[in-house]
Design an enzyme around this catalytic site. Structure first.
Site: not given
Ligand code: ADP
Length: 514
Positions: A91, A464-465
């Site tokens: 991420y 969601y992310r």
């Protein structure tokens, strides 16, 4: 979404002045502005290494220091990117969205306060899952933690990015109870009952009086969290369950439809994750052991992988936690439901308090070996994840799987995916395993990712992310009523942080000035 003017980088002249002030405050051994320092805080899994370069890093040890840092950042109008341990690999790791942002490294803050009677902890950002596990083990492991697939990370940082684990406490953000936060104006706030001077219930009642703000600091850039309360699971008396393998791609739908009602009624309190055949091979072998062919893995290789590891197209592990007598009854029901689906493998597992314990995510034992999948292609590896939220419906999951699988083949990528249950939703985590030494492959990653986001959005699914590269893109898919939610986030950001010093661009939220 209306394009907003994004800054390209933090202004270098302002950055220079701020660095001098940070050095004065923290000394040279807690300011990291050299070229190597900057590289060590960059995103190791970046698809494009040129993006998201930090401007340097500084390490704080107390809330008071963070307040002083925030004052300097406001004075010089430079941006800070708080990290707890900075292991958010896939991420963005420890890197910021905006080039030149100073990384605020909180990994030295490692205090743990444990309320054994009530089963809660209050942790500082630097506490890793290993730290917390060791701490609890030294005290007899009367409470279990929930760990994500890479446990080097921070308990606090992971919960703030909505990380997930495998026990009934696996939805980490929902187990937060009470935060201490340094705001952009340098004030120190305690949420919930923490606002009552000397309160013994800060970690026990989530809401306090009036609006409850804990979740406002999750996946946001509204404050710097310095302490977090977290609920822990009391050590269960027994653990029972089974590992299952299913033979065919189309077994996914009935499996989801069988598990969903059990999860919703609470017979299953833990959130199962259904994963495909690549999960063991990607960790235990490298791709060149299977084929020299580029592009997606053909069915012959998939068959060979499945045979070697005796796995199905899909596999899932189910675990029941709690009193042994209750688990026995629940197990019987689970077994009957699963047998209806004719799994190719059903391996039961049981554990009783006092017996040696399985080292796995199911028992909250920290682990890092899943990270080995970054080596699937050999050389400099990495991965990015594409993770839309779906309803708990077999037909929706099958359609999502088919659509995505075709896209993996179209773009010549190896399919690694899972469908992870929540209480009412499914998250379809699609991992794209990277080979940073293969420029031709790396050039395909971005168009592939954008196609997946567009496919999902066309069906009303949002992620969601996401990775730093795609925060604006994903935020733009939450577009109801002319992006009203995004506009609300912007308004809050501008009210709380008018100079734009905390994590500009995080979750697609940009301040008015940077
Ligand atoms: P981990 O080490 O568990 O992977 P990180 O430290 O990388 O966690 O944190 C994940 C993300 O959460 C960071 O990139 C940052 O955006 C946010 N974050 C982490 N710690 C804090 C904090 N103390 N306050 C505010 N945001 C944070």
């Amino acid at each position: 979404m209306k394009p907003v003017k994004r800054p390209q980088r933090v202004d270098p002249a302002r950055l220079g002045r701020a660095k001098a002030a940070f050095e004065q405050l923290l000394g040279r051994d807690r300011t990291f502005f050299g070229e190597q320092d900057i590289r060590s805080y960059a995103d190791k899994f970046a698809v494009d290494d040129r993006l998201h370069q930090p401007g340097g890093a500084i390490a704080a040890e107390t809330s008071e220091e963070i307040q002083a840092i925030v004052r300097i950042a406001n004075e010089h109008r430079v941006a800070l990117w708080p990290i707890s341990r900075g292991k958010n690999l896939g991420y963005g790791g420890s890197a910021p969205v905006l080039e030149g942002t100073i990384i605020l490294d909180l990994s030295r803050m490692k205090a743990i306060e444990y309320d054994e009677e009530n089963g809660t902890v209050l942790v500082e950002p630097g506490v890793s899952f290993y730290d917390l596990y060791d701490f609890l083990r030294q005290r007899g492991l009367k409470h279990w933690i929930s760990v994500p697939g890479n446990s080097w990370g921070s308990v606090l940082g992971n919960a703030l990015d909505r990380g997930m684990g495998y026990t009934p406490y696996g939805e980490h953000a929902s187990k937060i109870c009470g935060l201490e936060v340094v705001m952009a104006d340098s004030s120190l706030v305690r949420t919930g009952m923490g606002a009552v001077e000397g309160s013994p219930t800060w970690q026990l009642y989530r809401y306090g009086f009036g609006p409850a703000w804990d979740q406002m600091f999750v996946q946001s850039n509204f404050g710097i969290v310095t302490r977090m309360g977290l609920w822990l699971m009391p050590e269960p008396e027994s653990l029972m369950g089974m590992d299952l393998e299913f033979d065919r791609p189309e077994d996914l739908g009935p499996l989801i439809d069988a598990l969903a009602p059990l999860r919703r009624e609470g017979l299953l309190q833990q959130s199962p994750t259904i994963g495909n055949w690549l999960r063991a091979a990607a960790v235990l072998t490298t791709r060149d052991q299977w084929t020299d062919e580029k592009g997606y893995l053909p069915d012959t290789v998939i068959d060979a992988i499945r045979k070697k590891f005796n796995v199905g197209w899909w596999g899932v592990s189910l675990r029941l936690y709690g009193r042994e007598s209750v688990n026995r009854e629940a197990y019987r029901i689970l077994e009957a439901e699963m047998n209806k689906l004719k799994p190719m493998v059903m391996r039961p597992t049981t554990w009783r308090r006092g017996e040696p314990i399985e080292s796995s995510g199911w028992t909250g034992t920290p682990l890092t070996f899943p990270m080995q999948n970054a080596n699937w292609h050999g050389g400099r590896g990495g991965h990015v994840g594409f993770s839309p939220v779906l309803p708990q419906s077999g037909s929706a999951a099958m359609a999502q799987f088919k659509r995505t699988y075709e896209r993996y083949r179209e773009f010549g990528m190896d399919y690694q995916a899972s469908f992870a249950f929540g209480e009412r939703h499914l998250i379809n985590v699609n991992v794209v395993l990277l080979d940073k030494d293969d420029p031709e492959m790396m050039a395909r990653v971005d168009p592939f990712f954008r196609t997946l986001v567009a496919d999902a959005a066309a069906h009303g699914y949002g992620e969601y992310r996401t990775h730093l590269d795609y925060m604006d893109l994903v935020a733009s898919t939450y577009g109801f009523n002319d992006n009203a939610l995004w506009k609300l986030n912007q308004k809050v950001k501008n009210a709380l942080d008018p100079a734009g010093i905390i994590a500009p661009g995080k979750s697609g939220i940009w301040p008015a000035q940077t």
